[in-house]
Design a protein around this motif. Structure first.
Motif, mmCIF file in Angstrom:
data_model
loop_
_atom_site.group_PDB
_atom_site.id
_atom_site.type_symbol
_atom_site.label_atom_id
_atom_site.label_comp_id
_atom_site.label_asym_id
_atom_site.label_seq_id
_atom_site.Cartn_x
_atom_site.Cartn_y
_atom_site.Cartn_z
ATOM 1 N N GLY A 62 0.799 -1.226 0.000
ATOM 2 C CA GLY A 62 0.000 0.000 0.000
ATOM 3 C C GLY A 62 0.825 1.267 0.000
ATOM 4 N N LEU A 63 0.109 2.343 -0.237
ATOM 5 C CA LEU A 63 0.747 3.633 -0.443
ATOM 6 C C LEU A 63 1.583 4.183 0.707
ATOM 7 N N PRO A 64 1.102 4.112 1.958
ATOM 8 C CA PRO A 64 1.885 4.767 3.023
ATOM 9 C C PRO A 64 3.318 4.274 3.078
ATOM 10 N N ALA A 65 3.530 2.994 2.802
ATOM 11 C CA ALA A 65 4.899 2.461 2.839
ATOM 12 C C ALA A 65 5.756 3.174 1.796
ATOM 13 N N GLU A 66 5.169 3.389 0.655
ATOM 14 C CA GLU A 66 5.914 4.011 -0.432
ATOM 15 C C GLU A 66 6.128 5.505 -0.174
ATOM 16 N N ASN A 67 5.114 6.124 0.402
ATOM 17 C CA ASN A 67 5.275 7.538 0.738
ATOM 18 C C ASN A 67 6.371 7.727 1.771
ATOM 19 N N ALA A 68 6.442 6.796 2.726
ATOM 20 C CA ALA A 68 7.519 6.856 3.723
ATOM 21 C C ALA A 68 8.871 6.704 3.038
ATOM 22 N N GLU A 101 9.609 10.080 1.479
ATOM 23 C CA GLU A 101 9.852 11.149 2.450
ATOM 24 C C GLU A 101 11.093 10.897 3.295
ATOM 25 N N ARG A 102 11.275 9.628 3.689
ATOM 26 C CA ARG A 102 12.326 9.389 4.667
ATOM 27 C C ARG A 102 13.435 8.477 4.158
ATOM 28 N N ASN A 103 13.340 8.164 2.864
ATOM 29 C CA ASN A 103 14.391 7.361 2.264
ATOM 30 C C ASN A 103 14.566 5.995 2.938
ATOM 31 N N ILE A 104 13.458 5.390 3.325
ATOM 32 C CA ILE A 104 13.503 4.015 3.837
ATOM 33 C C ILE A 104 12.843 3.157 2.772
ATOM 34 N N HIS A 105 13.359 1.988 2.551
ATOM 35 C CA HIS A 105 12.725 1.098 1.586
ATOM 36 C C HIS A 105 11.355 0.658 2.120
ATOM 37 N N TRP A 142 13.195 5.772 -6.123
ATOM 38 C CA TRP A 142 12.042 6.677 -6.036
ATOM 39 C C TRP A 142 12.453 8.072 -6.430
ATOM 40 N N LEU A 143 11.933 8.505 -7.536
ATOM 41 C CA LEU A 143 12.221 9.854 -7.980
ATOM 42 C C LEU A 143 11.002 10.707 -7.700
#
Length: 933
Positions: A93-99, A102-106, A580-581
């Motif tokens: 889901g999206l929140p994982a990708e948004n993180a 934003e925070r450069n965590i996979h 992620w660009l």
RNA sequence: GCCGAAGUGGCGGAACUGGCAGACGCGCGCGACUCAAAAUCGCGUUCCUUCGGGAGUGUGGGUUCGACUCCCACCUUCGGCACCA
């Protein structure tokens, strides 16, 4: 009394939930107490709670959902069922990708770290989850089968790709299903950003193939609320499909729920995107039409906030022919007709459809009434000087009411006198003038002739006549516009109800209840249309332009087209080395080595599908993966399926009514038809709990800063207290704002149970009061009945209050010297058993301390004895004229006559009767006597 | 606009099928224990009252011997849908 208490209340060790709870949790886990195993000797119960999303920290709301469900599952187990209560994680889901952005965590790292924390938090709840069945939707061994399901759908024409205008969230950079666009301002369900429309090539599931079956709830016990929401969402409406031909003989198909209004169709409207627009537009209108389309489509591309309800539209210059009356009517295009509903074209009946009425008034199009007014109101505005003197007197004589202002009369004609009024009007109208009669009649009475507003031809003629006679009406473009100018008429000019057909050729006079079917039949016999059903629901849009999801297992080959990845090549693994660009592009699109593959069919150069699946796809079948999360010969082990499925009880929030809960039903039915699963429904019983809000009454969220951390509550009060408080403080179906005000009550109760149990553990029975022993026994059995019934109904708050009452009774019994007696021991033992599903740790601890065999959770539920629960004495309420005047204690089985006698003999009653004789005496057996004077 | 749900003390909330409104708690008040406090335990706690009683479950009507409960109209809050033909 005080002395008695002191001798029996021994000093006991302190209750330390922080020590007790982890100890038992560890033991239960080590013993595999909660493993659900196939056992053909016991009735099974598959208890499912909605799959939690891996957002990170659990908040107290999760506890509300999970601990109550656990209590209910535990109760079922003690009732003798072989219960499975699985748990897992909705991990894509999206929140994982948004993180990640934003925070450069996979996303993977973020997700699995969250799962670890959630697992720890969930375990602190002491629930009976079978962790050996844990399933995580982002594990390749899970999404391998998500992809496998997709392929089955694809191979059986249930999944397809098409170009379509879809909702796009500009913040999350992905398409959304229609269900995920919410509220008045059409915002993204996840991030609240207003969505826009984009025309994209997207993957859909044919959920619309199953609409009729989805509307059938007869095989499931689901809340009315959910059934209603799904029914509305599917939006079935019956009517007719009617074919109009253009003057060039091109068919225009329309769907209408009101074929009975067909004679009132005075124009047609196409959606701006309608394919026929291009063809029908006349040379002189081409420019204005094109300009309008451009404007209309740009409007829907922009943020929809500025969506004005004011109707816009433009004439195409083309005409269509009404198949029943042959009238040539203009074809317009307007944005109020949607390409996505029905056929994208309508027949406009401005006389009986609000939107068409507004449009016709605005653009001066003719309006014809074709359905009689069911309310019978008829009006006539008689302009000063249009009738002979004495008209008003004649009306009065007839008894027709009117009001007069500046010589003009506003007449409201009673239905029975309409004919009389028409005659009067005809007799009195002056030359060069006219009188209208509007409502149940549509007559224009001129001195030389009478016109009825029943055809387009007459509509023109009436307008012409009036304009000839009266300069003031020359500005109007239609008769209706002229009438609308009189505020007096407004409430009789339009209605959208069913009624008798008028102005409809041979069908005029058809009664309301026959109008639809008769018209449809005629359409069918004329080959101009047929009965039709239309639905609001659209196919399920499942592609997402994001990374963190299950890749759609399709390869796009220039030669072979869309090719399924061979099943043995599944899963199509999500590459870890994505970038992620900030462009918002899916990283899969920018990953050349992953994207470029040989075609599985021709081995030529091809590209992988870079869209991933909607996470609702993962959650549509997680209940099947729980059956055998590591099984690798199929999505689930058939042996497990045959024993456990279907889900017996499902709990979760009502907010999923039109999303997950529709999808999963569709998914199951589709799989049934493909021979993958059995039965018609996946979940038999559904119960919705409410939501715990933040202390501020808002939804709990990190961004609002109102999240209540369960860890903190558990540290302070213990898991049992937190569980019991959530059950006690809220209605399960409602939830409400978090407040810790009431938790003290629960903490006190639990401590009281603790000291009461341990303080009387070694007590020796004294000569107790036998009536108190009976009272205790009675209360115990009443409590067993109450607790069982309320747990069945998910009414946890009254379960706890009943247990508190029982505790209070046991306390009284102790003070009365009953401790140590058989009934007292039995009461304590039963109290612990009744508490076991709700507060599992303290129940187990006290059970062990009393020396009973491990585990309390494997004991049988206490048995209810109706005889022992029976009251021997009741309070007979005595009313005089419905007001309580006395309460008399009597034997429970008192007969009516005896009750009456006692009531009438009461001193207070005699006082209130004041010597009057009772008119009537009502006796409700076992309850009250009401004396009426 | 349409559809649905809900309105009960200072607070969370009870009330079977039309039969004692406010269970169970919180809070508050008084008391016991204590040098004291906390904890604990006991009693009280819908409002008004001239202490006889009266009023009271969103508002106004109705049905009934009797209405939180059933019917009609309205108000408020929440949820869903919304140019759906």
């Amino acid at each position: 009394m005080a002395e008695k208490q002191n001798t029996q209340k021994m000093r006991v060790e302190r209750y330390e939930p922080g020590e007790i709870e982890p100890r038992w949790q560890a033991k239960w886990e080590a013993d595999g107490l909660h493993r659900a195993r196939i056992n053909s000797k016991r009735p099974k119960s598959y208890f499912l709670t909605m799959l939690p999303y891996t957002s990170g920290d659990l908040h107290i709301g999760h506890w509300f959902i999970k601990s109550t469900s656990d209590a209910r599952a535990r109760y079922m187990r003690m009732k003798g069922f072989n219960v499975m209560l699985p748990i897992g994680f909705d991990a894509f889901g999206l929140p994982a990708e948004n993180a990640a952005i934003e925070r450069n965590i996979h996303p993977k790292e973020w997700t699995y770290k969250n799962i670890d924390n959630m697992r720890r938090q969930l375990k602190s709840m002491g629930a009976m989850w079978d962790w050996s069945r844990e399933a995580i939707s982002s594990d390749p061994e899970y999404y391998r089968w998500t992809q496998w399901f997709f392929l089955q759908f694809f191979k059986n024409d249930l999944a397809y790709k098409k170009m379509s205008p879809v909702d796009w969230c500009p913040k999350d950079n992905t398409t959304l299903a229609r269900e995920q666009v919410i509220g008045d301002d059409r915002v993204c369900e996840r991030c609240g950003t207003p969505v826009i429309k984009k025309n994209l090539n997207q993957w859909f599931f044919r959920i619309t193939n199953y609409v009729d079956e989805l509307l059938d709830f007869s095989k499931i016990d689901w809340p009315d609320r959910v059934r209603l929401l799904q029914t509305h969402w599917i939006g079935r409406s019956e009517g007719a499909r009617v074919t109009f031909l253009t003057e060039a003989k091109d068919p225009i198909e329309v769907f209408t729920t009101r074929p009975d209004t067909l004679w009132g169709a005075t124009f047609m409207v196409l959606a701006p995107e309608h394919p026929l627009v291009e063809k029908i537009v006349s040379a002189d209108k081409k420019e204005s039409v094109e300009e309008y389309i451009l404007q209309a489509t740009r409007l829907s591309d922009l943020q929809r906030e500025a969506l004005d309800k004011d109707k816009t539209g433009v004439f195409t210059g083309g005409y269509a022919i009404n198949p029943l009356n042959g009238e040539h009517i203009p074809v317009w295009i307007a944005s109020y007709v949607l390409m996505t509903y029905g056929t994208g074209a309508i027949m406009a009946v401005p006389g009986h459809d609000t939107r068409d009425f507004e449009f016709a008034l605005k653009f001066g199009l003719p309006i014809l009434p074709v359905i009689d007014r069911p309310d019978g109101s008829t009006k006539s505005y008689v302009v000063a000087g249009s009738v002979m003197d004495g008209f008003a007197e004649a009306l009065e004589k007839k008894g027709i009411p009117f009001t007069e202002a500046q010589g003009s009369l506003q007449v409201s004609v009673p239905l029975a006198l309409v004919d009389d009024y028409i005659a009067l009007a005809k007799a009195n109208v002056l030359p060069d003038s006219w009188v209208e009669i509007i409502g149940t009649q549509w007559l224009f009475v001129f001195a030389d002739r009478v016109f009825e507003l029943d055809t387009l031809e007459n509509e023109r003629a009436i307008l012409e006549h009036c304009q000839e006679l009266e300069a003031a009406v020359r500005e109007f473009r239609s008769v209706m516009e002229m009438l609308w100018a009189h505020p007096f008429y407004r409430d009789v000019l339009f209605h959208s109800e069913y009624g008798q057909m008028i102005h409809s050729g041979a069908l005029s006079g058809t009664a309301a209840d026959e109008a639809l079917s008769k018209t449809t039949k005629i359409l069918e016999s004329e080959n101009a249309g047929e009965f039709a059903v239309n639905y609001r629901i659209r196919d399920w849009l499942i592609s997402r332009q994001r990374y963190w999801g299950a890749p759609i297992p399709i390869v796009n080959c220039e030669q072979c087209g869309l090719v399924a990845v061979p099943e043995e090549d599944l899963p199509v693994i999500l590459p870890d080395d994505a970038e992620w660009l900030p462009t918002g592009q899916s990283p899969l699109k920018l990953h050349p080595s992953w994207k470029n593959v040989p075609c599985p069919e021709c081995d030529g150069p091809a590209e992988r599908e870079t869209d991933t699946m909607d996470t609702f796809m993962c959650s549509s079948w997680y209940h099947l993966r729980y059956l055998s999360p590591h099984y690798d010969e199929g999505p689930f082990d058939p042996e497990q399926y045959d024993y456990w499925m279907p889900v017996d009880t499902y709990t979760g929030g009502v907010e999923h009514a039109t999303m997950h809960l529709i999808y999963t039903r569709f998914f199951h039915k589709a799989c049934r038809d493909l021979g993958i699963v059995k039965g018609d429904e996946p979940m038999l019983q559904l119960r919705n709990q409410g939501q715990i809000l933040g202390p501020d009454g808002q939804r709990m969220s990190k961004s609002r800063g109102n999240v209540i951390d369960p860890d903190e509550q558990v540290r302070q009060f213990g898991a049992d207290a937190v569980r019991a408080y959530l059950m006690f403080g809220y209605r399960w179906t409602e939830g409400g704002p978090w407040s810790s005000d009431n938790i003290q009550g629960i903490v006190r109760w639990i401590n009281r149970v603790w000291t009461l149990t341990l303080g009387t553990k070694d007590a020796v029975a004294k000569q107790g009061d036998s009536s108190e022993a009976r009272a205790l026994e009675r209360k115990l059995h009443q409590t067993i009945a109450k607790v069982s019934a309320d747990l069945e109904k998910f009414e946890f708050n009254t379960v706890i209050s009943a247990l508190m009452e029982l505790t209070n009774r046991i306390s009284t019994s102790r003070d009365d010297g009953l401790a140590g007696s058989a009934i007292f021991k039995h009461a304590i033992e039963s109290l612990l058993l009744l508490m076991a599903p709700l507060t599992p740790h303290i129940a187990e601890e006290l059970w062990a301390k009393l020396g009973y065999a491990y585990s309390i959770h494997q004991q049988k539920w206490p048995e209810f004895d109706a005889h022992k629960a029976q009251e021997e004495r009741i309070t007979l309420v005595v009313q005089v004229n419905g007001k309580v005047r006395d309460r008399i204690e009597v034997a429970a089985g008192i007969e009516e006559d005896a009750a009456r006698k006692i009531a009438l003999g009461s001193e207070t009653v005699i006082k209130f009767l004041g010597g009057k004789t009772p008119k009537r005496v009502i006796v409700v057996k076992g309850r009250l006597v009401n004396i009426v004077v």
